[in-house]
Design a protein around this motif. Structure first.
Motif, PDB file in Angstrom:
ATOM      1  N   ARG A  94       3.946  -1.929 -11.492  1.00 63.29           N
ATOM      2  CA  ARG A  94       2.797  -2.748 -11.107  1.00 63.29           C
ATOM      3  C   ARG A  94       1.558  -2.143 -11.756  1.00 63.29           C
ATOM      4  NH1 ARG A  94       0.845  -2.717  -6.071  1.00 63.29           N
ATOM      5  NH2 ARG A  94       1.451  -0.570  -5.769  1.00 63.29           N
ATOM      6  N   VAL A  95       0.602  -3.000 -12.104  1.00 62.07           N
ATOM      7  CA  VAL A  95      -0.667  -2.550 -12.666  1.00 62.07           C
ATOM      8  C   VAL A  95      -1.720  -2.588 -11.574  1.00 62.07           C
ATOM      9  CG1 VAL A  95      -2.451  -2.994 -14.388  1.00 62.07           C
ATOM     10  CG2 VAL A  95      -0.077  -3.528 -14.914  1.00 62.07           C
ATOM     11  N   ILE A  96      -2.442  -1.496 -11.429  1.00 57.03           N
ATOM     12  CA  ILE A  96      -3.557  -1.448 -10.485  1.00 57.03           C
ATOM     13  C   ILE A  96      -4.823  -1.258 -11.324  1.00 57.03           C
ATOM     14  CG2 ILE A  96      -4.652  -0.183  -8.607  1.00 57.03           C
ATOM     15  CD1 ILE A  96      -0.916  -0.026  -8.986  1.00 57.03           C
ATOM     16  N   HIS A  97      -5.741  -2.230 -11.230  1.00 60.02           N
ATOM     17  CA  HIS A  97      -7.016  -2.157 -11.941  1.00 60.02           C
ATOM     18  C   HIS A  97      -8.068  -1.478 -11.063  1.00 60.02           C
ATOM     19  CE1 HIS A  97      -5.072  -5.573 -14.098  1.00 60.02           C
ATOM     20  NE2 HIS A  97      -5.622  -4.967 -15.128  1.00 60.02           N
ATOM     21  N   LYS A  98      -9.157  -1.062 -11.682  1.00 54.69           N
ATOM     22  CA  LYS A  98     -10.212  -0.344 -10.970  1.00 54.69           C
ATOM     23  C   LYS A  98     -10.794  -1.128  -9.796  1.00 54.69           C
ATOM     24  CE  LYS A  98     -12.200   3.022 -13.839  1.00 54.69           C
ATOM     25  NZ  LYS A  98     -13.408   3.499 -14.478  1.00 54.69           N
ATOM     26  N   ASP A  99     -10.791  -2.440  -9.883  1.00 52.51           N
ATOM     27  CA  ASP A  99     -11.357  -3.262  -8.818  1.00 52.51           C
ATOM     28  C   ASP A  99     -10.340  -3.631  -7.742  1.00 52.51           C
ATOM     29  OD1 ASP A  99     -13.876  -3.224  -9.994  1.00 52.51           O
ATOM     30  OD2 ASP A  99     -13.471  -5.018 -11.179  1.00 52.51           O
ATOM     31  N   ASP A 100      -9.092  -3.239  -7.910  1.00 54.99           N
ATOM     32  CA  ASP A 100      -8.061  -3.539  -6.922  1.00 54.99           C
ATOM     33  C   ASP A 100      -8.217  -2.639  -5.700  1.00 54.99           C
ATOM     34  OD1 ASP A 100      -6.991  -5.492  -8.561  1.00 54.99           O
ATOM     35  OD2 ASP A 100      -5.407  -4.195  -9.353  1.00 54.99           O
ATOM     36  N   GLU A 101      -7.817  -3.167  -4.555  1.00 54.22           N
ATOM     37  CA  GLU A 101      -7.943  -2.460  -3.284  1.00 54.22           C
ATOM     38  C   GLU A 101      -7.258  -1.087  -3.302  1.00 54.22           C
ATOM     39  OE1 GLU A 101      -6.252  -3.403   1.080  1.00 54.22           O
ATOM     40  OE2 GLU A 101      -7.397  -5.040   0.147  1.00 54.22           O
ATOM     41  N   GLU A 102      -6.125  -0.967  -3.970  1.00 50.87           N
ATOM     42  CA  GLU A 102      -5.349   0.283  -3.977  1.00 50.87           C
ATOM     43  C   GLU A 102      -5.906   1.356  -4.916  1.00 50.87           C
ATOM     44  OE1 GLU A 102      -0.837  -0.265  -3.832  1.00 50.87           O
ATOM     45  OE2 GLU A 102      -1.607  -2.155  -4.660  1.00 50.87           O
ATOM     46  N   TRP A 103      -6.814   0.985  -5.809  1.00 49.63           N
ATOM     47  CA  TRP A 103      -7.281   1.912  -6.846  1.00 49.63           C
ATOM     48  C   TRP A 103      -7.746   3.247  -6.261  1.00 49.63           C
ATOM     49  CZ3 TRP A 103      -7.243   2.598 -12.004  1.00 49.63           C
ATOM     50  CH2 TRP A 103      -8.082   3.589 -12.510  1.00 49.63           C
ATOM     51  N   GLN A 104      -8.657   3.223  -5.314  1.00 44.72           N
ATOM     52  CA  GLN A 104      -9.237   4.467  -4.797  1.00 44.72           C
ATOM     53  C   GLN A 104      -8.173   5.405  -4.238  1.00 44.72           C
ATOM     54  OE1 GLN A 104     -12.213   4.384  -6.528  1.00 44.72           O
ATOM     55  NE2 GLN A 104     -12.681   5.795  -4.890  1.00 44.72           N
ATOM     56  N   LYS A 105      -7.260   4.863  -3.457  1.00 44.44           N
ATOM     57  CA  LYS A 105      -6.204   5.693  -2.868  1.00 44.44           C
ATOM     58  C   LYS A 105      -5.337   6.316  -3.966  1.00 44.44           C
ATOM     59  CE  LYS A 105      -2.110   5.627  -0.025  1.00 44.44           C
ATOM     60  NZ  LYS A 105      -0.994   4.824   0.379  1.00 44.44           N
ATOM     61  N   ILE A 119      -3.924   2.094 -13.356  1.00 47.71           N
ATOM     62  CA  ILE A 119      -2.856   2.949 -12.857  1.00 47.71           C
ATOM     63  C   ILE A 119      -1.598   2.092 -12.842  1.00 47.71           C
ATOM     64  CG2 ILE A 119      -1.938   4.216 -10.868  1.00 47.71           C
ATOM     65  CD1 ILE A 119      -4.890   4.777 -10.085  1.00 47.71           C
ATOM     66  N   PHE A 120      -0.515   2.660 -13.321  1.00 47.87           N
ATOM     67  CA  PHE A 120       0.781   1.987 -13.251  1.00 47.87           C
ATOM     68  C   PHE A 120       1.593   2.671 -12.171  1.00 47.87           C
ATOM     69  CE2 PHE A 120      -0.769   0.793 -17.324  1.00 47.87           C
ATOM     70  CZ  PHE A 120      -0.262  -0.476 -17.549  1.00 47.87           C
ATOM     71  N   ASP A 121       2.143   1.876 -11.280  1.00 46.57           N
ATOM     72  CA  ASP A 121       2.964   2.346 -10.170  1.00 46.57           C
ATOM     73  C   ASP A 121       4.395   1.919 -10.478  1.00 46.57           C
ATOM     74  OD1 ASP A 121       4.184   2.887  -7.736  1.00 46.57           O
ATOM     75  OD2 ASP A 121       2.603   1.945  -6.536  1.00 46.57           O
ATOM     76  N   LEU A 122       5.238   2.893 -10.833  1.00 42.25           N
ATOM     77  CA  LEU A 122       6.611   2.613 -11.263  1.00 42.25           C
ATOM     78  C   LEU A 122       7.600   2.917 -10.152  1.00 42.25           C
ATOM     79  CD1 LEU A 122       8.563   1.852 -13.621  1.00 42.25           C
ATOM     80  CD2 LEU A 122       8.680   4.304 -14.120  1.00 42.25           C
ATOM     81  N   SER A 123       8.371   1.894  -9.768  1.00 43.68           N
ATOM     82  CA  SER A 123       9.509   2.071  -8.865  1.00 43.68           C
ATOM     83  C   SER A 123      10.735   2.284  -9.748  1.00 43.68           C
ATOM     84  CB  SER A 123       9.712   0.844  -7.986  1.00 43.68           C
ATOM     85  OG  SER A 123       8.646   0.694  -7.098  1.00 43.68           O
ATOM     86  N   ILE A 124      11.300   3.460  -9.669  1.00 47.07           N
ATOM     87  CA  ILE A 124      12.409   3.848 -10.537  1.00 47.07           C
ATOM     88  C   ILE A 124      13.719   3.328  -9.945  1.00 47.07           C
ATOM     89  CG2 ILE A 124      13.666   5.821 -11.502  1.00 47.07           C
ATOM     90  CD1 ILE A 124      10.955   7.411 -11.113  1.00 47.07           C
ATOM     91  N   ASN A 125      14.503   2.612 -10.767  1.00 44.46           N
ATOM     92  CA  ASN A 125      15.795   2.125 -10.283  1.00 44.46           C
ATOM     93  C   ASN A 125      16.980   2.705 -11.048  1.00 44.46           C
ATOM     94  OD1 ASN A 125      15.962   0.495 -12.663  1.00 44.46           O
ATOM     95  ND2 ASN A 125      14.818  -1.118 -11.620  1.00 44.46           N
ATOM     96  N   LEU A 126      16.699   3.443 -12.128  1.00 41.34           N
ATOM     97  CA  LEU A 126      17.764   4.122 -12.864  1.00 41.34           C
ATOM     98  C   LEU A 126      17.157   5.299 -13.614  1.00 41.34           C
ATOM     99  CD1 LEU A 126      20.704   4.317 -13.966  1.00 41.34           C
ATOM    100  CD2 LEU A 126      19.961   2.831 -15.838  1.00 41.34           C
ATOM    101  N   VAL A 127      17.844   6.428 -13.532  1.00 41.10           N
ATOM    102  CA  VAL A 127      17.471   7.639 -14.271  1.00 41.10           C
ATOM    103  C   VAL A 127      18.634   7.952 -15.191  1.00 41.10           C
ATOM    104  CG1 VAL A 127      16.906  10.089 -14.059  1.00 41.10           C
ATOM    105  CG2 VAL A 127      16.074   8.463 -12.333  1.00 41.10           C
TER     106      VAL A 127
END
Length: 181
Positions: A94-105, A119-127
């Motif tokens: 998922r992409v989180i931009h500076k103006d998105d609610e989650e950015w600060q956290k 910020i990219f939030d990666l959910s890993i499903n295979l290593v």
């Protein structure tokens, strides 16, 4: 030989923490495949199946455009020193931009870096690990300060103008939504 894992192990997390460079791969169903080298202190592992990557301003913004249309992402690490290994993390981002609610956290996980844009939030499903025996040895001599220096000189207003000119669309004309809010 290649080994598959459903999540990162402690040994693999340690390996990642020792790497100075990683590569991000993204694409939509019909765009060009983008593979981009990344560095600096821009990666955080939150748990065995989740990581964050702080994306800095660059000449393009392919990963953002791709992930917003097709959320696949692969992150690859290579051992350039020590025992050979290639480590790939496959997942959904998922992409989180500076103006998105989650950015600060989420931005709180990083030390501030000039030019931070997403910020990219990666959910890993295979290593996946593989041998890496043909990857050459290289010696790390230090990070480059050029991008940080450039972004500091631009300032916030200058970066927004740069994003307007260079980062609003991918090379395939896919919107990045960097300035939509």
């Amino acid at each position: 030989m290649a080994k598959h894992y459903p999540a990162l192990t402690d040994r693999l997390i340690e390996f990642i923490s020792e790497q100075k460079i990683f590569f991000v791969g993204t694409a939509t169903a019909d765009s060009r495949v983008n593979i981009s080298p990344k560095g600096l202190d821009s990666l955080r592992i939150l748990d065995n199946n989740r990581l964050l990557w702080l994306n800095l301003t660059g000449s393009g913004n392919e990963s953002s455009a791709h992930v917003q249309n097709h959320p696949r992402m692969t992150i690859m690490f290579c051992a350039f020193e020590g025992p050979p290994m290639i480590l790939r993390l496959f997942g959904t981002a998922r992409v989180i931009h500076k103006d998105d609610e989650e950015w600060q956290k989420l931005f709180g996980y990083f030390k501030p870096l000039p030019g931070a844009r997403q910020i990219f939030d990666l959910s890993i499903n295979l290593v996946l690990t593989s041998c890496g025996m043909a990857v050459p040895n290289y010696a790390y001599t230090g990070d480059r300060d050029m991008l940080s220096d450039w972004a500091e000189k631009k300032g916030d207003d200058g970066l927004k103008l740069y994003w307007e000119e260079k980062n609003k669309f991918s090379i395939d004309d896919i919107p990045t939504n960097i300035l939509t809010k």
